[in-house]
Write a protein that holds these residues in place. Structure first.
Motif, PDB file in Angstrom:
ATOM      1  N   ASP A  88       0.670  -1.127   0.089  1.00 56.48           N
ATOM      2  CA  ASP A  88       0.122  -0.066  -0.178  1.00 56.48           C
ATOM      3  C   ASP A  88       0.790   1.291  -0.066  1.00 56.48           C
ATOM      4  O   ASP A  88       0.268   2.409   0.177  1.00 56.48           O
ATOM      5  CB  ASP A  88      -1.007   0.204   1.158  1.00 56.48           C
ATOM      6  N   GLU A  89       1.987   1.180  -0.060  1.00 60.12           N
ATOM      7  CA  GLU A  89       2.845   2.435  -0.029  1.00 60.12           C
ATOM      8  C   GLU A  89       2.580   3.282  -1.296  1.00 60.12           C
ATOM      9  O   GLU A  89       2.412   4.491  -1.184  1.00 60.12           O
ATOM     10  CB  GLU A  89       4.515   1.559  -0.148  1.00 60.12           C
ATOM     11  N   THR A  90       2.624   2.573  -2.451  1.00 58.19           N
ATOM     12  CA  THR A  90       2.162   3.364  -3.663  1.00 58.19           C
ATOM     13  C   THR A  90       1.111   2.634  -4.296  1.00 58.19           C
ATOM     14  O   THR A  90       1.321   1.491  -4.573  1.00 58.19           O
ATOM     15  CB  THR A  90       3.300   3.703  -4.384  1.00 58.19           C
ATOM     16  N   ALA A  91      -0.033   3.332  -4.826  1.00 52.62           N
ATOM     17  CA  ALA A  91      -1.255   3.042  -5.317  1.00 52.62           C
ATOM     18  C   ALA A  91      -0.775   1.821  -6.571  1.00 52.62           C
ATOM     19  O   ALA A  91      -1.243   0.862  -6.998  1.00 52.62           O
ATOM     20  CB  ALA A  91      -2.040   3.737  -5.655  1.00 52.62           C
ATOM     21  N   TRP A  92       0.271   2.469  -7.507  1.00 52.41           N
ATOM     22  CA  TRP A  92       0.296   1.906  -8.733  1.00 52.41           C
ATOM     23  C   TRP A  92       1.324   0.604  -8.536  1.00 52.41           C
ATOM     24  O   TRP A  92       1.834  -0.208  -9.646  1.00 52.41           O
ATOM     25  CB  TRP A  92       1.158   2.942  -9.761  1.00 52.41           C
ATOM     26  N   GLN A  93       2.182   0.337  -7.667  1.00 53.75           N
ATOM     27  CA  GLN A  93       3.201  -0.324  -7.554  1.00 53.75           C
ATOM     28  C   GLN A  93       2.728  -1.896  -6.856  1.00 53.75           C
ATOM     29  O   GLN A  93       2.008  -1.999  -5.790  1.00 53.75           O
ATOM     30  CB  GLN A  93       4.158   0.123  -6.752  1.00 53.75           C
ATOM     31  N   VAL A  94       2.967  -2.854  -7.444  1.00 57.17           N
ATOM     32  CA  VAL A  94       3.171  -4.100  -6.814  1.00 57.17           C
ATOM     33  C   VAL A  94       3.996  -4.060  -5.476  1.00 57.17           C
ATOM     34  O   VAL A  94       4.810  -3.289  -5.299  1.00 57.17           O
ATOM     35  CB  VAL A  94       3.380  -5.485  -7.602  1.00 57.17           C
ATOM     36  N   GLY A  95       3.614  -4.953  -4.565  1.00 47.23           N
ATOM     37  CA  GLY A  95       4.567  -4.861  -3.381  1.00 47.23           C
ATOM     38  C   GLY A  95       4.281  -6.275  -2.426  1.00 47.23           C
ATOM     39  O   GLY A  95       4.048  -7.214  -3.043  1.00 47.23           O
ATOM     40  N   LEU A  96       5.378  -6.215  -1.424  1.00 40.18           N
ATOM     41  CA  LEU A  96       5.357  -7.491  -0.558  1.00 40.18           C
ATOM     42  C   LEU A  96       4.436  -7.329   0.714  1.00 40.18           C
ATOM     43  O   LEU A  96       4.422  -6.398   1.441  1.00 40.18           O
ATOM     44  CB  LEU A  96       6.952  -7.343   0.126  1.00 40.18           C
ATOM     45  N   SER A  97       3.568  -8.061   0.765  1.00 36.44           N
ATOM     46  CA  SER A  97       2.693  -8.230   1.760  1.00 36.44           C
ATOM     47  C   SER A  97       3.115  -8.473   3.238  1.00 36.44           C
ATOM     48  O   SER A  97       2.575  -8.043   4.232  1.00 36.44           O
ATOM     49  CB  SER A  97       1.386  -9.066   1.620  1.00 36.44           C
ATOM     50  N   CYS A  98       4.271  -9.049   3.287  1.00 34.85           N
ATOM     51  CA  CYS A  98       4.982  -9.373   4.501  1.00 34.85           C
ATOM     52  C   CYS A  98       5.548  -8.087   5.166  1.00 34.85           C
ATOM     53  O   CYS A  98       6.038  -8.165   6.300  1.00 34.85           O
ATOM     54  CB  CYS A  98       6.054 -10.340   4.015  1.00 34.85           C
ATOM     55  N   GLY A  99       5.679  -7.128   4.320  1.00 36.38           N
ATOM     56  CA  GLY A  99       5.934  -5.644   5.090  1.00 36.38           C
ATOM     57  C   GLY A  99       7.392  -5.307   4.831  1.00 36.38           C
ATOM     58  O   GLY A  99       7.998  -4.318   5.355  1.00 36.38           O
ATOM     59  N   GLY A 100       8.050  -6.306   4.203  1.00 37.04           N
ATOM     60  CA  GLY A 100       9.596  -6.105   4.040  1.00 37.04           C
ATOM     61  C   GLY A 100       9.816  -5.173   2.774  1.00 37.04           C
ATOM     62  O   GLY A 100       8.863  -4.681   2.025  1.00 37.04           O
ATOM     63  N   ARG A 101      11.220  -4.918   2.377  1.00 37.20           N
ATOM     64  CA  ARG A 101      11.400  -4.246   1.074  1.00 37.20           C
ATOM     65  C   ARG A 101      12.547  -4.983   0.326  1.00 37.20           C
ATOM     66  O   ARG A 101      13.552  -5.325   1.385  1.00 37.20           O
ATOM     67  CB  ARG A 101      11.761  -2.856   1.627  1.00 37.20           C
ATOM     68  N   ILE A 102      12.658  -5.031  -0.687  1.00 35.20           N
ATOM     69  CA  ILE A 102      13.609  -5.549  -1.439  1.00 35.20           C
ATOM     70  C   ILE A 102      14.391  -4.910  -2.593  1.00 35.20           C
ATOM     71  O   ILE A 102      13.409  -3.936  -3.195  1.00 35.20           O
ATOM     72  CB  ILE A 102      13.052  -6.993  -2.024  1.00 35.20           C
ATOM     73  N   LYS A 103      15.481  -5.147  -3.025  1.00 35.92           N
ATOM     74  CA  LYS A 103      16.147  -4.231  -4.168  1.00 35.92           C
ATOM     75  C   LYS A 103      16.519  -5.535  -4.905  1.00 35.92           C
ATOM     76  O   LYS A 103      17.144  -6.463  -4.420  1.00 35.92           O
ATOM     77  CB  LYS A 103      17.388  -3.527  -3.618  1.00 35.92           C
ATOM     78  N   VAL A 104      16.112  -5.336  -6.358  1.00 36.41           N
ATOM     79  CA  VAL A 104      16.281  -6.447  -7.270  1.00 36.41           C
ATOM     80  C   VAL A 104      17.129  -5.972  -8.419  1.00 36.41           C
ATOM     81  O   VAL A 104      16.450  -4.744  -9.098  1.00 36.41           O
ATOM     82  CB  VAL A 104      15.055  -7.244  -7.626  1.00 36.41           C
ATOM     83  N   TYR A 105      18.356  -6.542  -9.034  1.00 36.55           N
ATOM     84  CA  TYR A 105      19.029  -6.165  -9.918  1.00 36.55           C
ATOM     85  C   TYR A 105      18.743  -6.916 -11.249  1.00 36.55           C
ATOM     86  O   TYR A 105      19.114  -8.220 -10.951  1.00 36.55           O
ATOM     87  CB  TYR A 105      20.534  -6.244  -9.540  1.00 36.55           C
ATOM     88  N   VAL A 106      18.244  -6.425 -12.171  1.00 35.04           N
ATOM     89  CA  VAL A 106      17.866  -7.406 -13.479  1.00 35.04           C
ATOM     90  C   VAL A 106      18.903  -6.912 -14.411  1.00 35.04           C
ATOM     91  O   VAL A 106      19.260  -5.662 -14.811  1.00 35.04           O
ATOM     92  CB  VAL A 106      16.552  -6.810 -13.822  1.00 35.04           C
ATOM     93  N   GLU A 107      19.541  -8.042 -15.020  1.00 36.20           N
ATOM     94  CA  GLU A 107      20.505  -7.732 -16.231  1.00 36.20           C
ATOM     95  C   GLU A 107      20.384  -8.929 -17.258  1.00 36.20           C
ATOM     96  O   GLU A 107      19.775 -10.056 -17.131  1.00 36.20           O
ATOM     97  CB  GLU A 107      22.009  -7.754 -15.479  1.00 36.20           C
ATOM     98  N   ARG A 108      20.876  -8.589 -18.297  1.00 35.11           N
ATOM     99  CA  ARG A 108      20.873  -9.476 -19.435  1.00 35.11           C
ATOM    100  C   ARG A 108      21.892 -10.416 -19.333  1.00 35.11           C
ATOM    101  O   ARG A 108      23.088  -9.998 -19.121  1.00 35.11           O
ATOM    102  CB  ARG A 108      20.519  -8.797 -20.851  1.00 35.11           C
ATOM    103  N   LEU A 109      21.733 -11.678 -19.907  1.00 34.30           N
ATOM    104  CA  LEU A 109      22.774 -12.444 -19.960  1.00 34.30           C
ATOM    105  C   LEU A 109      23.574 -12.564 -21.340  1.00 34.30           C
ATOM    106  O   LEU A 109      22.920 -12.616 -22.328  1.00 34.30           O
ATOM    107  CB  LEU A 109      22.658 -14.052 -19.802  1.00 34.30           C
ATOM    108  N   GLY A 110      24.764 -11.895 -21.431  1.00 35.39           N
ATOM    109  CA  GLY A 110      25.409 -11.512 -22.578  1.00 35.39           C
ATOM    110  C   GLY A 110      25.018 -10.290 -23.131  1.00 35.39           C
ATOM    111  O   GLY A 110      24.292  -9.441 -22.799  1.00 35.39           O
TER     112      GLY A 110
END
Lengths: 110, 237
Positions: A88-110
């Motif tokens: 519920d932090e921001t209306a447009w964002q999906v979130g973690l119902s457990c109340g935690g926060r995470i940072k995810v790094y996404v990269e292409r292989l190659g």
């Protein structure tokens, strides 16, 4: 610590086999967590260009969003840092119902 | 991620060797670092720390942001002897997250009926350990009481640098064992690493209680592994 099931469905081994099959692959990695986070730092989700995926970065809460971002990363090639907080932090964002926060790094292989 | 890095990292993981994937979050470049590879400065310190703790983390070093993803092999427990203690140890090891296997050439002992749901080899330890080598992330407990079966495995466990080596038997039995191991070529320093009598001293009497004591001692040795490595690093510095 890995259990036998995790060893069989090891995301990084799967990413390597997908690459060998000529599929385009993105790798998402949990790089930081705050509070109660479902998956520890270092956990992986791997995604191919068709949206197939293996592994997890949360308990299923934000995977959909990470997969969508990963498709962009595969086509554009530039890595992205994603951040997810409580739902519920921001209306447009999906979130973690457990109340935690995470940072995810996404990269292409190659 | 560089495909070459992924292949190299997976090769290290398959070989049960500790490795770290270092990613520069500024430019996305990565490289694979093996445990013991020299890396200078603050980054090197952060990398050593990651190998010791087994924990992955972000590190801000000299204005640059890095992610250190450390891959430490899951601990394995090899038990020589398909005896009553091993029957109690098998489910405990599983609960504690240890991948356990049992080796005992005595086919009357090593039966699937006695040991359901566990890797069981009714063969001589030296033959199986040839195909499935021991390594520093493996614990070895020898519990047959039979030197013909135990000694070869012990000697190999010491040579492989297993993080835990335990041997069942009284102090008197162990004194004789020490002589035999010396004859096999084990050094005094290596022999001193054997935990015998086996298991933490909790006054264990029954086979199940001895299994608890052994499991606890294995866990203690694994968790102290970082401290041991730190001491060795200090010595080399």
């Amino acid at each position: 610590m890995q259990n036998p099931t995790e060893q069989i469905r090891d995301p990084l081994l799967i990413a390597e086999s997908w690459m060998a099959e000529g599929r385009d692959v993105a790798i998402a990695t949990v790089v930081e967590t705050w509070g109660s986070a479902p998956r520890p730092v270092g956990s992986h989700l791997v995604i191919d260009e068709a949206g197939n995926f293996e592994g997890s970065v949360s308990g299923g809460c934000v995977e959909g969003s990470v997969i969508a971002e990963a498709m962009d990363v595969i086509s554009q090639g530039t890595p992205r840092m994603l951040e997810f907080g409580v739902a519920d932090e921001t209306a447009w964002q999906v979130g973690l119902s457990c109340g935690g926060r995470i940072k995810v790094y996404v990269e292409r292989l190659g | 991620m560089d495909p070459y890095c992924l292949k190299k990292l997976n090769a290290e993981r398959r070989a049960r060797r500790a490795a770290l994937l270092l990613t520069d979050l500024g430019d996305g470049r990565d490289r694979v670092i093996k445990e013991g590879d020299p890396v200078a400065g603050l980054l090197g310190d952060a990398i050593s720390q990651a190998f010791l703790s087994g924990k992955s983390s972000l590190a801000e070093i000299e204005g640059r942001s890095f992610f250190l993803n450390v891959h430490v092999p899951p601990p394995r427990l090899v038990v020589i002897g398909a005896v009553h203690i091993s029957q109690a140890l098998a489910p405990m090891a599983k609960i504690a997250g240890y991948d356990m296997e049992i080796i005992d050439p005595r086919t009357a002992f090593a039966t699937p009926e006695r040991f359901p749901d566990i890797k069981l080899f009714a063969e001589w330890p030296q033959d199986i350990l040839e195909q499935r080598p021991l390594d520093p992330y493996t614990a070895v407990a020898v519990v047959t009481h039979d030197p013909k079966i135990d000694d070869q495995a012990l000697e190999r466990a010491l040579k492989a640098g297993c993080f835990y080596v335990g041997a069942l038997g009284s102090r008197k039995t162990h004194t004789k064992r020490v002589e035999r191991l010396k004859a096999l070529g084990s050094s005094d320093d290596e022999i001193a690493l054997i935990h015998s009598p086996i298991g933490l001293d909790i006054g264990a009497a029954s086979p199940a209680e001895i299994a608890v004591a052994v499991m606890a001692e294995v866990i203690k040795a694994f968790r102290a592994r970082g401290l041991q490595t730190a001491r060795n690093l200090e010595k080399t510095v």
